[in-house]
Scaffold this motif. Structure first.
Motif, PDB file in Angstrom:
ATOM      1  N   ALA A 195      -9.316  37.748  28.375  1.00 26.92           N
ATOM      2  CA  ALA A 195      -8.881  37.194  27.085  1.00 26.92           C
ATOM      3  C   ALA A 195      -7.951  38.154  26.360  1.00 26.92           C
ATOM      4  O   ALA A 195      -6.964  37.740  25.745  1.00 26.92           O
ATOM      5  CB  ALA A 195     -10.103  36.873  26.230  1.00 26.92           C
ATOM      6  N   THR A 196      -8.247  39.456  26.452  1.00 28.19           N
ATOM      7  CA  THR A 196      -7.381  40.459  25.825  1.00 28.19           C
ATOM      8  C   THR A 196      -5.997  40.441  26.446  1.00 28.19           C
ATOM      9  O   THR A 196      -4.975  40.462  25.741  1.00 28.19           O
ATOM     10  CB  THR A 196      -8.001  41.862  25.976  1.00 28.19           C
ATOM     11  OG1 THR A 196      -9.258  41.894  25.302  1.00 28.19           O
ATOM     12  CG2 THR A 196      -7.088  42.930  25.378  1.00 28.19           C
ATOM     13  N   TYR A 197      -5.953  40.404  27.765  1.00 26.01           N
ATOM     14  CA  TYR A 197      -4.670  40.384  28.457  1.00 26.01           C
ATOM     15  C   TYR A 197      -3.875  39.123  28.113  1.00 26.01           C
ATOM     16  O   TYR A 197      -2.658  39.189  27.876  1.00 26.01           O
ATOM     17  CB  TYR A 197      -4.876  40.461  29.969  1.00 26.01           C
ATOM     18  CG  TYR A 197      -5.338  41.818  30.466  1.00 26.01           C
ATOM     19  CD1 TYR A 197      -5.060  42.981  29.751  1.00 26.01           C
ATOM     20  CD2 TYR A 197      -6.042  41.940  31.655  1.00 26.01           C
ATOM     21  CE1 TYR A 197      -5.486  44.214  30.206  1.00 26.01           C
ATOM     22  CE2 TYR A 197      -6.465  43.180  32.126  1.00 26.01           C
ATOM     23  CZ  TYR A 197      -6.189  44.309  31.393  1.00 26.01           C
ATOM     24  OH  TYR A 197      -6.594  45.532  31.844  1.00 26.01           O
ATOM     25  N   ARG A 198      -4.553  37.988  28.093  1.00 24.17           N
ATOM     26  CA  ARG A 198      -3.859  36.736  27.760  1.00 24.17           C
ATOM     27  C   ARG A 198      -3.261  36.801  26.357  1.00 24.17           C
ATOM     28  O   ARG A 198      -2.190  36.246  26.102  1.00 24.17           O
ATOM     29  CB  ARG A 198      -4.814  35.551  27.861  1.00 24.17           C
ATOM     30  CG  ARG A 198      -5.214  35.182  29.289  1.00 24.17           C
ATOM     31  CD  ARG A 198      -5.931  33.841  29.331  1.00 24.17           C
ATOM     32  NE  ARG A 198      -6.532  33.601  30.640  1.00 24.17           N
ATOM     33  CZ  ARG A 198      -7.811  33.788  30.921  1.00 24.17           C
ATOM     34  NH1 ARG A 198      -8.646  34.191  29.968  1.00 24.17           N
ATOM     35  NH2 ARG A 198      -8.269  33.557  32.129  1.00 24.17           N
ATOM     36  N   GLY A 199      -3.962  37.484  25.463  1.00 30.93           N
ATOM     37  CA  GLY A 199      -3.453  37.607  24.104  1.00 30.93           C
ATOM     38  C   GLY A 199      -2.173  38.417  24.001  1.00 30.93           C
ATOM     39  O   GLY A 199      -1.420  38.279  23.030  1.00 30.93           O
ATOM     40  N   LEU A 200      -1.907  39.245  25.000  1.00 28.90           N
ATOM     41  CA  LEU A 200      -0.682  40.058  25.014  1.00 28.90           C
ATOM     42  C   LEU A 200       0.500  39.319  25.632  1.00 28.90           C
ATOM     43  O   LEU A 200       1.643  39.741  25.472  1.00 28.90           O
ATOM     44  CB  LEU A 200      -0.936  41.347  25.809  1.00 28.90           C
ATOM     45  CG  LEU A 200      -1.993  42.307  25.253  1.00 28.90           C
ATOM     46  CD1 LEU A 200      -2.248  43.430  26.248  1.00 28.90           C
ATOM     47  CD2 LEU A 200      -1.550  42.874  23.912  1.00 28.90           C
ATOM     48  N   ILE A 201       0.211  38.242  26.352  1.00 21.33           N
ATOM     49  CA  ILE A 201       1.251  37.521  27.089  1.00 21.33           C
ATOM     50  C   ILE A 201       1.794  36.381  26.229  1.00 21.33           C
ATOM     51  O   ILE A 201       1.039  35.492  25.830  1.00 21.33           O
ATOM     52  CB  ILE A 201       0.679  36.946  28.409  1.00 21.33           C
ATOM     53  CG1 ILE A 201       0.113  38.075  29.269  1.00 21.33           C
ATOM     54  CG2 ILE A 201       1.749  36.176  29.174  1.00 21.33           C
ATOM     55  CD1 ILE A 201      -0.725  37.593  30.445  1.00 21.33           C
ATOM     56  N   PRO A 202       3.087  36.377  25.906  1.00 17.58           N
ATOM     57  CA  PRO A 202       3.639  35.294  25.088  1.00 17.58           C
ATOM     58  C   PRO A 202       3.351  33.901  25.638  1.00 17.58           C
ATOM     59  O   PRO A 202       3.130  32.964  24.864  1.00 17.58           O
ATOM     60  CB  PRO A 202       5.138  35.600  25.079  1.00 17.58           C
ATOM     61  CG  PRO A 202       5.211  37.090  25.179  1.00 17.58           C
ATOM     62  CD  PRO A 202       4.095  37.456  26.118  1.00 17.58           C
ATOM     63  N   ALA A 203       3.319  33.757  26.956  1.00 20.93           N
ATOM     64  CA  ALA A 203       3.037  32.447  27.540  1.00 20.93           C
ATOM     65  C   ALA A 203       1.575  32.042  27.366  1.00 20.93           C
ATOM     66  O   ALA A 203       1.222  30.875  27.558  1.00 20.93           O
ATOM     67  CB  ALA A 203       3.393  32.441  29.027  1.00 20.93           C
TER      68      ALA A 203
END
Length: 239
Positions: free
Chosen positions: A192-200
């Motif tokens: 979830a943390t990583y997804r939050g960093l990805i604009p997509a």
């Protein structure tokens, strides 16, 4: 759609994950594909050869065997084989550094060197080096991995200057976080943390990386060389 110029392509580390997706996609595009991997086992009906990128003799033998399989000089290389040995630098051993660099960077150089002989005989072709968003974006605990993947950019650009006049292109694809067995093992909170960093807002699919490689191998990319193509949902912003 199949590409108008089929090129025999060797995909290193093509027996699983991103490499397997690349091998399948290139085959669907009409290119004769041979997978190179340590086991030498062919996945899903693909042809395969035993290949250890840390051993120059194994690399040479793999190309020779692959060319026997397809009946022609290899017209392309996708250098995808890679490993991780993640650890904070203060705790990282010399073996952690040496093993990752020898596989990910020097291994790709060994394969590119051997591929160049074949591509010259074929009077042109494609080399695609699979790097990572981490190469230029950075990541704690991955000093060795980031260094190995960043080095591929220098390899591609130097080879572009060496080989460009021979109708050989050399490019880099830099995937971000991709849904593979490796990312599947991450804790959900970290995902979830990583997804939050990805604009997509999501991880990529291996097939999306394969699509970029397919373009670079195709006739349409004849005037693209020395480029770094990010497939990361905007995470690295092209750095």
């Amino acid at each position: 759609m199949t590409d108008p110029t089929p090129r025999p392509v060797l995909v290193t580390g093509g027996n699983r994950g991103i490499g397997l997706a690349i091998a399948r996609d290139l085959r669907e595009a009409g290119h004769p594909v041979v997978v190179g991997c340590r086991s030498g086992e062919a996945p899903d009906g693909l042809d395969a050869v035993t290949l250890d990128v840390t051993d120059a003799e194994s690399v040479d033998a793999a190309f020779t065997e692959a060319e026997k399989i397809v009946g022609a000089p290899m017209g392309g290389l996708v250098a995808n084989a890679g490993i991780t040995r993640d650890q904070l630098l203060l705790r990282m051993t010399d073996e952690d550094v040496d093993t990752v660099l020898d596989t990910n960077l020097v291994g790709a150089i060994r394969c590119a060197r051997r591929a160049t002989r074949s591509l010259m005989r074929a009077k042109g072709g494609r080399i695609v080096l699979v790097s990572s968003v981490v190469a230029l974006y950075g990541s704690p605990g991955q000093v060795n991995y980031a260094a190995s993947k960043a080095g591929l950019v220098g390899v591609a650009r130097s080879l572009t200057r060496e080989l460009g006049a021979r109708r050989i292109t050399v490019n880099v694809v830099a995937p971000g976080y991709i849904d593979t067995a490796m990312t599947e093992e991450l804790p959900e909170d970290l995902k979830a943390t990583y997804r939050g960093l990805i604009p997509a807002g999501r991880f990529g699919a291996p097939e999306e990386v394969a699509a970029a490689v397919r373009f670079l191998v195709s006739d349409a990319a004849a005037y693209v060389s020395g480029a770094v193509i990010p497939v990361d949902g905007g995470l690295g912003m092209g750095h």
